[in-house]
Each structure stands twice: as structure tokens, then as C-alpha cells.
Design a protein around this motif. Sequence first.
Motif, short mmCIF file in Angstrom:
data_model
loop_
_atom_site.label_atom_id
_atom_site.label_comp_id
_atom_site.label_asym_id
_atom_site.label_seq_id
_atom_site.Cartn_x
_atom_site.Cartn_y
_atom_site.Cartn_z
N PRO A 1 0.82 -1.39 0.00
CA PRO A 1 0.22 -0.01 -0.10
C PRO A 1 1.07 1.38 -0.02
O PRO A 1 1.74 0.88 0.41
N VAL A 2 0.66 2.53 -0.77
CA VAL A 2 1.29 3.46 -0.75
C VAL A 2 0.91 4.45 -0.34
O VAL A 2 1.35 5.26 0.84
N SER A 3 -0.80 4.71 0.10
CA SER A 3 -1.73 6.07 0.35
C SER A 3 -2.81 6.03 -0.17
O SER A 3 -3.29 5.09 -0.62
N VAL A 4 -3.20 6.36 1.60
CA VAL A 4 -5.57 5.79 1.71
C VAL A 4 -5.69 7.57 0.69
O VAL A 4 -4.57 8.79 1.19
N HIS A 5 -7.40 7.06 -0.42
CA HIS A 5 -7.27 8.39 -0.69
C HIS A 5 -9.34 8.45 -0.62
O HIS A 5 -9.59 7.00 -0.16
N ALA A 6 -9.34 9.25 -0.15
CA ALA A 6 -10.82 9.49 -0.25
C ALA A 6 -11.65 8.35 -1.62
O ALA A 6 -10.56 8.99 -2.80
N GLY A 7 -12.68 8.08 -1.68
CA GLY A 7 -12.25 7.58 -3.67
C GLY A 7 -13.37 8.36 -4.35
O GLY A 7 -12.54 8.32 -5.36
N ASP A 8 -13.46 10.00 -4.05
CA ASP A 8 -13.45 10.80 -5.22
C ASP A 8 -12.30 11.61 -4.94
O ASP A 8 -12.09 12.82 -6.04
N CYS A 9 -10.74 11.45 -4.97
CA CYS A 9 -9.16 12.48 -5.06
C CYS A 9 -9.36 12.34 -5.89
O CYS A 9 -9.18 10.53 -6.72
N TRP A 10 -8.90 13.07 -6.57
CA TRP A 10 -8.45 13.23 -7.99
C TRP A 10 -6.96 13.24 -7.68
O TRP A 10 -6.40 12.66 -9.60
N ASP A 11 -6.09 12.66 -6.77
CA ASP A 11 -4.50 12.34 -7.45
C ASP A 11 -4.58 10.84 -6.93
O ASP A 11 -3.49 10.29 -6.26
N ARG A 12 -5.21 9.53 -6.76
CA ARG A 12 -5.36 8.51 -6.32
C ARG A 12 -4.84 7.39 -6.93
O ARG A 12 -4.56 6.24 -6.85
N GLY A 13 -4.33 7.51 -7.94
CA GLY A 13 -3.35 7.25 -9.01
C GLY A 13 -4.61 5.65 -9.24
O GLY A 13 -5.71 6.19 -10.13
N ARG A 14 -3.19 5.28 -10.72
CA ARG A 14 -4.31 3.60 -11.10
C ARG A 14 -4.56 2.75 -10.26
O ARG A 14 -5.36 2.09 -10.64
N ARG A 15 -3.88 2.84 -9.92
CA ARG A 15 -3.93 0.92 -8.43
C ARG A 15 -4.09 1.27 -7.79
O ARG A 15 -3.60 1.77 -6.34
N TRP A 16 -5.83 0.73 -7.62
CA TRP A 16 -5.93 1.29 -6.11
C TRP A 16 -7.27 0.20 -5.99
O TRP A 16 -8.04 -0.68 -7.31
N ARG A 17 -7.67 0.17 -4.86
CA ARG A 17 -8.65 -1.10 -4.47
C ARG A 17 -9.31 -0.41 -3.57
O ARG A 17 -9.49 0.52 -2.62
N PRO A 18 -10.36 -0.19 -3.51
CA PRO A 18 -11.69 0.59 -2.67
C PRO A 18 -11.29 -0.17 -0.73
O PRO A 18 -11.29 -1.54 -0.81
N LEU A 19 -12.06 0.43 -0.38
CA LEU A 19 -11.85 -0.03 1.57
C LEU A 19 -12.88 0.39 2.20
O LEU A 19 -13.87 1.58 2.08
#
Length: 112
Positions: A65-83
Motif C-alpha cells: 500500500p502506498v496511500s489512502v485516499h477519499a474515493g473521489d480524490c483526483w490524485d489516487r493513481g491507477r492502482r487502487w482498491r476500495p476500502l
Amino acid sequence: MSELPPDLMRLGTIVTYLRHELGRAERALAAAEATAAAAAAARSRPRPDAPAWVIEQGIGDGRPPVSVHAGDCWDRGRRWRPLSAEEARRALSEGVTACTHCRPDTALGVID
């Protein structure tokens, strides 16, 4: 002067041919209209709601894991999964970086 032949047999042949071609053209038009309607219906479907929280994953072995984001964050990158909110809190408390743009640590109440 007419471009059509004057005799009955040749005129009948031309009419038969043109009816056949008109039928083909009408079937092609109906198929194109159905395709366009299906595409318009697909575009008009509402997009699924963004997850409330996501975790951006790194590359390589195990995809850490690199970082936690809000679901609508513009800076979340391409490799993510929901939490879920609880998983996001746990990840933040375990040392995963909070996004500096959407500040999930503040929104979740996990501030060191």
C-alpha cells in the motif's frame, strides 16, 4: 428521353431488383438504428458511485500500500482498491500515508 426500358418484362425486372435492394437498405438502416440506440442507452446508464475510501497500491512484489485516499480524490493513481471506513482507519494507523490533497486522516478522525 427516359433511361428506363419501354417494355414490360425489363421494367418488371428492374422493379423487382429495386424492391430487393430497398429491403436490404431498410434492414441495414434498422440494424444501424438499433446499434445507435444501444450505445445511447449504455451512455445514459448512471455511473456507479465512487467508493468512499480507496487505498493506492504500489507496484512490484505484493503490491504494498502506498496511500489512502477519499474515493473521489483526483490524485489516487491507477492502482487502487476500495476500502471501508474501518479498513481505511486501520491502514492509516498502521503507517500507510494519507493523501495530502483529500486528507482522509482528517475526515476519518485519525490524526497523530
